[in-house]
Scaffold this motif. Structure first.
Motif, PDB file in Angstrom:
ATOM      1  N   THR A  93      51.233   3.013  16.235  1.00 53.04           N
ATOM      2  CA  THR A  93      50.622   2.276  17.343  1.00 53.04           C
ATOM      3  C   THR A  93      49.486   3.082  17.969  1.00 53.04           C
ATOM      4  N   VAL A  94      49.723   4.373  18.164  1.00 51.25           N
ATOM      5  CA  VAL A  94      48.682   5.246  18.719  1.00 51.25           C
ATOM      6  C   VAL A  94      47.458   5.250  17.821  1.00 51.25           C
ATOM      7  N   LEU A  95      47.674   5.309  16.503  1.00 45.63           N
ATOM      8  CA  LEU A  95      46.550   5.315  15.569  1.00 45.63           C
ATOM      9  C   LEU A  95      45.785   3.992  15.621  1.00 45.63           C
ATOM     10  N   LEU A  96      46.495   2.859  15.656  1.00 43.47           N
ATOM     11  CA  LEU A  96      45.832   1.558  15.740  1.00 43.47           C
ATOM     12  C   LEU A  96      45.029   1.415  17.024  1.00 43.47           C
ATOM     13  N   ALA A 122      44.926  11.427  15.893  1.00 44.15           N
ATOM     14  CA  ALA A 122      45.883  10.344  15.670  1.00 44.15           C
ATOM     15  C   ALA A 122      46.293  10.271  14.204  1.00 44.15           C
ATOM     16  N   LEU A 123      45.345  10.470  13.292  1.00 43.48           N
ATOM     17  CA  LEU A 123      45.681  10.499  11.863  1.00 43.48           C
ATOM     18  C   LEU A 123      46.629  11.649  11.549  1.00 43.48           C
ATOM     19  N   GLU A 128      51.988  13.700  10.307  1.00 42.36           N
ATOM     20  CA  GLU A 128      52.988  14.719  10.667  1.00 42.36           C
ATOM     21  C   GLU A 128      54.355  14.084  10.896  1.00 42.36           C
ATOM     22  N   LEU A 129      54.375  12.858  11.412  1.00 43.24           N
ATOM     23  CA  LEU A 129      55.629  12.174  11.724  1.00 43.24           C
ATOM     24  C   LEU A 129      56.031  11.213  10.606  1.00 43.24           C
ATOM     25  N   ASP A 130      55.623  11.541   9.387  1.00 45.84           N
ATOM     26  CA  ASP A 130      56.067  10.828   8.183  1.00 45.84           C
ATOM     27  C   ASP A 130      55.588   9.377   8.140  1.00 45.84           C
ATOM     28  N   ARG A 131      54.375   9.141   8.601  1.00 42.93           N
ATOM     29  CA  ARG A 131      53.730   7.821   8.478  1.00 42.93           C
ATOM     30  C   ARG A 131      52.460   7.979   7.641  1.00 42.93           C
ATOM     31  N   THR A 132      52.598   8.687   6.525  1.00 44.28           N
ATOM     32  CA  THR A 132      51.436   9.039   5.717  1.00 44.28           C
ATOM     33  C   THR A 132      50.740   7.808   5.156  1.00 44.28           C
ATOM     34  N   ARG A 133      51.514   6.851   4.652  1.00 45.04           N
ATOM     35  CA  ARG A 133      50.908   5.660   4.058  1.00 45.04           C
ATOM     36  C   ARG A 133      50.113   4.887   5.098  1.00 45.04           C
ATOM     37  N   ILE A 138      45.071   2.974   7.445  1.00 45.24           N
ATOM     38  CA  ILE A 138      44.233   2.748   8.627  1.00 45.24           C
ATOM     39  C   ILE A 138      42.981   3.620   8.564  1.00 45.24           C
ATOM     40  N   GLY A 139      43.144   4.854   8.059  1.00 46.11           N
ATOM     41  CA  GLY A 139      41.969   5.711   7.895  1.00 46.11           C
ATOM     42  C   GLY A 139      40.978   5.102   6.922  1.00 46.11           C
ATOM     43  N   GLY A 140      41.483   4.495   5.846  1.00 48.82           N
ATOM     44  CA  GLY A 140      40.597   3.835   4.892  1.00 48.82           C
ATOM     45  C   GLY A 140      39.866   2.663   5.508  1.00 48.82           C
TER      46      GLY A 140
END
Length: 417
Positions: A93-96, A122-123, A128-133, A138-140
């Motif tokens: 959510t923070v990343l979005l 945020a990425l 770090e919290l195991d939300r790599t995918r 989202i980075g892409g």
């Protein structure tokens, strides 16, 4: 809509580079809950404050701005930092929210801040919290949207592909890789701690099993000692009964022998039973005592080791449990010398000194090589130490002066009733 210029990666690299410095040490802690929470909160505050500061400074620089910086632009900087305070509970959510904030910021035409500046933290947090995918996806999207608008603005494709797009992709991948690396290292430390605790539990189980085995041996030895005493009593009782009325002196001597054997055995029986009932105590006893050391040495000589024995202990000067413990210590020391030392000669000395029994076994083998094994407490050496401790004594082992290896046990002459 404007998008991050090529000059922005530098600021993003600073943010990504500062993350491990600020977040690394607290992640290394975590053994106790309260300090871990305090450290994590400190890291979050530092990360948020650094993001606010760097974004605000970049806003103030006014690069490629369609309009001058305003209070709203600085509020965006504050928002990019504030949202990071929830990064541990809602990393995706923070990343979005951060990516949507970047889009809104550029839609309003504020000075360029670069996608990596607010998004890198945020990425990193998501990875770090195991939300790599999710972080990579989202980075892409962020990189793709930025590239699309740069193309629509007329940026040459060669410049986009050779520099800006490549740089932005590298920054996203670096932030995600850093988060994954921190998570893997933290997980590795946790795994090592679990293995250490499992190893300790296994050692405790093995120690308990050894103690139970010792208790069985004690019960067996106690049976033998009592059986021997009863046999002695029976013999002297028969002698006394036959001598009644004919030889009063022989009767008195037989009764004295019975009294001595009974009192000694009762004292030893009470001490051994008391120790058996105490979970932390377990005296190491054997069916043989100091009288069996000579036979033990003879059997060792037959294996090719020159054993010289000096036992200077009067009969009945030590309790049977103490003598049996000393015998087992000598037995283990001779076994170690035969198997591991490469020795040619072993000197065994057993003597009373100051009310205590001194047992010294010294060989001329590879003492310096075997010394580390003492610190490691191998099964044999650990068994000797446990045996002596449970009898109220001590064992020291190590390299002897002038070479070789020495085992020195000090045991009480009598068990305490």
């Amino acid at each position: 809509m404007a998008v991050p210029p090529a000059s922005s990666p530098g600021a993003g690299a600073v943010r990504a580079g500062s993350s491990p410095g600020s977040g690394g040490p607290p992640l290394g802690r975590g053994v106790t809950p309260v300090p871990r929470l305090t450290a994590e909160r400190t890291v979050d505050l530092v990360l948020a404050a650094a993001t606010v500061l760097v974004v605000a400074l970049t806003v103030g620089a006014g690069l490629e701005a369609e309009r001058d910086p305003s209070v709203l632009a600085y509020l965006f900087a504050l928002g990019f930092g504030a949202v990071l305070l929830a990064r541990r509970r809602r990393p995706v959510t923070v990343l979005l929210v951060t990516v949507l904030g970047i889009f809104a910021y550029y839609a309003l035409g504020f000075p360029a801040i670069g996608q990596a500046l607010p998004a890198a933290a945020a990425l990193y947090s998501a990875a770090e919290l195991d939300r790599t995918r999710a972080a990579l996806t989202i980075g892409g999207v962020l990189v793709g949207v930025a590239a699309y608008f740069r193309i629509t603005e007329g940026l040459p494709a060669t410049y986009l592909l050779s520099y800006e797009l490549l740089t932005n992709v590298a920054l996203v991948v670096a932030a995600v890789a850093l988060g994954v690396s921190v998570r893997v290292r933290r997980q590795s430390r946790l795994d090592q701690e679990r293995l250490r605790l499992a190893s300790l539990a296994e050692q405790e189980l093995e120690a308990d099993q050894r103690l139970q085995a010792q208790r069985v041996r004690i019960a067996r030895d106690l049976h033998d000692a009592v059986g021997h005493t009863v046999s002695v009593i029976a013999v002297h009782a028969n002698v006394a009964s036959e001598a009644v009325g004919r030889d009063d002196a022989l009767v008195a001597a037989s009764l004295e022998q019975i009294r001595t054997a009974t009192s000694s055995t009762l004292r030893e029986l009470r001490s051994t039973v008391r120790l058996l009932r105490t979970p932390a105590d377990d005296p190491a006893r054997g069916t043989v005592g100091l009288g069996g050391v000579a036979a033990l040495a003879e059997s060792t000589r037959s294996a090719g080791l020159d054993v010289r024995v000096d036992v200077d202990v009067p009969d009945d000067a030590v309790d049977g449990a103490i003598g049996a413990g000393a015998y087992r210590i000598v037995q283990e020391a001779l076994t170690n010398a035969l198997r591991h030392a490469g020795a040619h000669r072993v000197d065994v000395r057993v003597a009373l000194a100051g009310g205590r029994l001194d047992v010294v076994v010294r060989d001329d083998g590879a003492g310096a090589v075997r010394t580390p094994a003492v610190a490691g407490a191998g099964q044999g050496l650990r068994g000797m130490a446990e045996r002596a401790s449970l009898l109220g004594g001590t064992v020291t082992c190590g390299a002897a002066d002038g070479g070789g290896f020495v085992v020195h046990a000090r045991l009480p002459a009598r068990l305490t009733a």
